[in-house]
Each structure stands twice: as structure tokens, then as C-alpha cells.
Write a protein that holds these residues in place. Sequence first.
Motif, PDB file in Angstrom:
ATOM      1  N   GLN A 267       0.608  -1.285  -0.237  1.00  0.00           N
ATOM      2  CA  GLN A 267      -0.245   0.569   0.130  1.00  0.00           C
ATOM      3  C   GLN A 267       0.968   0.834   0.085  1.00  0.00           C
ATOM      4  N   HIS A 268       0.557   2.100  -0.517  1.00  0.00           N
ATOM      5  CA  HIS A 268       1.114   3.716  -1.077  1.00  0.00           C
ATOM      6  C   HIS A 268       0.590   4.905  -0.844  1.00  0.00           C
ATOM      7  N   ILE A 275      -3.729   6.956  -2.742  1.00  0.00           N
ATOM      8  CA  ILE A 275      -4.004   6.202  -1.604  1.00  0.00           C
ATOM      9  C   ILE A 275      -3.908   4.890  -2.907  1.00  0.00           C
ATOM     10  N   VAL A 276      -2.761   4.050  -3.702  1.00  0.00           N
ATOM     11  CA  VAL A 276      -3.025   2.765  -4.222  1.00  0.00           C
ATOM     12  C   VAL A 276      -2.036   1.478  -3.263  1.00  0.00           C
ATOM     13  N   GLY A 277      -2.418   0.230  -4.037  1.00  0.00           N
ATOM     14  CA  GLY A 277      -1.816  -0.542  -3.689  1.00  0.00           C
ATOM     15  C   GLY A 277      -2.251  -1.621  -4.345  1.00  0.00           C
ATOM     16  N   PHE A 278      -2.054  -2.554  -4.177  1.00  0.00           N
ATOM     17  CA  PHE A 278      -1.885  -4.283  -4.712  1.00  0.00           C
ATOM     18  C   PHE A 278      -1.742  -5.461  -3.522  1.00  0.00           C
ATOM     19  N   PHE A 317      -5.631  -1.177  -6.536  1.00  0.00           N
ATOM     20  CA  PHE A 317      -6.618  -0.651  -5.096  1.00  0.00           C
ATOM     21  C   PHE A 317      -6.295   0.908  -5.532  1.00  0.00           C
ATOM     22  N   PHE A 318      -7.549   1.932  -5.415  1.00  0.00           N
ATOM     23  CA  PHE A 318      -7.282   3.007  -5.286  1.00  0.00           C
ATOM     24  C   PHE A 318      -8.067   3.378  -4.745  1.00  0.00           C
ATOM     25  N   LYS A 319      -7.834   4.104  -3.615  1.00  0.00           N
ATOM     26  CA  LYS A 319      -9.291   4.869  -2.380  1.00  0.00           C
ATOM     27  C   LYS A 319      -8.143   6.182  -2.056  1.00  0.00           C
TER      28      LYS A 319
END
Length: 319
Positions: A267-268, A275-278, A317-319
Motif C-alpha cells: 500500500q502506497h 492511496i494505491v496498492g496491490f 486498488f485506488f482509494k
Amino acid sequence: MTPLLERKKALVVCVEDEYAVAKPMNDGVLLLVVELDHTAYGGNTATRQRMKEHLGGDAEVNVGPMASLVVTLPWSGSGAPPVIGTEVTAPAFTALLRGCRVVVVEDLDEGEVRLEPTSDGDGDSLTLYYRHDGQQQRIKGARGNVTGTGETEGMPTLQVTLQGQYERMQLAEELTLEVENQADEVPVNYANSTLTILGHDAIGEAFSFDMGNTVSHKNKMGLNAHRVSNRDSSGQMTFQAPRIDEFDFFELIESHQEVTVGPVVFQHGTQPGNIVGFRTVKTQLSGLADQDDEGETQYQVTAKHLPDAGDDEWVMFFK
């Protein structure tokens, strides 16, 4: 003669309603792009062989012309903070990723946009408009693969490799679009990023993933199509080596008697809207190797991201 300038490039992407039926450029989205590598004219070739009374070569003929692009993008969000239960905004480049056999899920309850792999049908296809210093190539029926990378003290990126139907370069049409719904990326570091590997909160150096799509050009009588026929997702992670009494990675990677799987989460970002991640559900680790990090030991592991119920081996994901 006026040279073509390498820095004067842009990309517009349109999601097609019907395979290889071009959408107008101004119906698409202009993307914020880090780098564009372009092959205007590629494809398999065959030699037109001739017997002759002298030495010399034979002509080579392109038997399956196509064009390809490698697009490097900032791995960032839309910049629009989600409103739980009401609204979420996908980054503009999700249109490009739809050509990699994914579906876009807008989850209002969780306040996030997810990209998930799919096995249904042939998946979406794209019309790409590659623009280079006053020239333009339209690439229809494009599909491809996506990889992602986040490395400490660097900028996270997504790289999308696409191929589609060849058309000759032409003078560029007028562009009226502007970049929207793409925030600036933030660096991978202590303040912005976390990495959890099968329950271990890692001191991470680098994270990468590869969706692992097999993309082929079907150039047959009655068919000219670029298709994604398989998926085998994988990745790599580099992190500070824990002592075995703190966390035993050797127990996790040993597959000669039992395969162990578990979730991975990268998560980044800290600001809503960027906020993005895998994340995965069943990742198998293998291939652990030592690395020297200024006198301290790091581990680098390879990973296979496996499906559970199907089409769920990972989520971006993107939040």
C-alpha cells in the motif's frame, strides 16, 4: 530537415465498443505519461526465396503487420477523495488497463476502485492514438499486459505493454483533451509505503508485480485480432532479512513437502484520493536469495500469485 523531438509525445486511449472498430480520439482520455516506447511497424516476417545465378539475399516480407507501445505511467490515484457510500473516482489510466483483461469495480461501501482480473469473454480492447511531435498513429484492437514497480526513494510506476493493428503514421489531428483524474505520484519511503508479506510487516526495499498475460497476434484467414489467452501472475519483493526467531521465511518457502500460501499487501500513499496498492489472497514465495544492503542482509523473494475461487489472485486498488 526538422527532427522529431523525443520529449514531444502524448497518448490518448479509448475503450472500444466493438473489437477494432475505432473510437474517435476526442471520445478518449489523454494520459499523464512518464515514458512512451513505440514500434510503429512490427510483426512476423517471411523470406521471399528465389534461386538465381549469383549470390545475394532475398526480400523479406512482413506477414503480420502490427504496432506496439510500452507505456510507463505514474502509479497514483485520481486525486479525488472518495466519499464512502456515495462516490469514488477511478484514475484516468484505468481505461488503458482495461485492455489487459481486467474489470473495473467501483466499491462505494469500501470507498475504493478495484481492478480485478477476468476470464470472461475476450476482455476489452482499445483504440490508441500515439502522438509524436505533430505526427500520429492510430492503433486499433490493442490489448496487452501490465507490470508495477515501487522501489525505496523512487517513484512508483505502472508499465503497460500493448500491441494492436497497424495503420500508417499520419499528420496529427487537433487535440482538444486535457489530462484529468491523475494525481502526481509520491515517493516510496517510510512515510508513504507499507509492505506485508504473509503476515510479516516487512522493512521493504522494493516491490514489483507482473500480471503475466500471454498476448498473441492471431493473423489468419478471416481473423486479425490481438488476444489475451492466458494469465500467470508473479512478482518480486526485497526486504530486510528478519532473524528466524522473529519470522521464519524458510518455513514458508519450502515447497518440497507442502506449498504454503498467504496474502501480500503493498500500500502506497496517505492522502485519500491518492492511496494505491496491490493485494493478493494466495501468494506462494520461492527463490529466496541474500543481498547486501550497505552491510546489512536483505532477502529477495520471487512470488506466484495464485487464484482462490478464480479471477481473484490479486486486486489493484485506488482509494
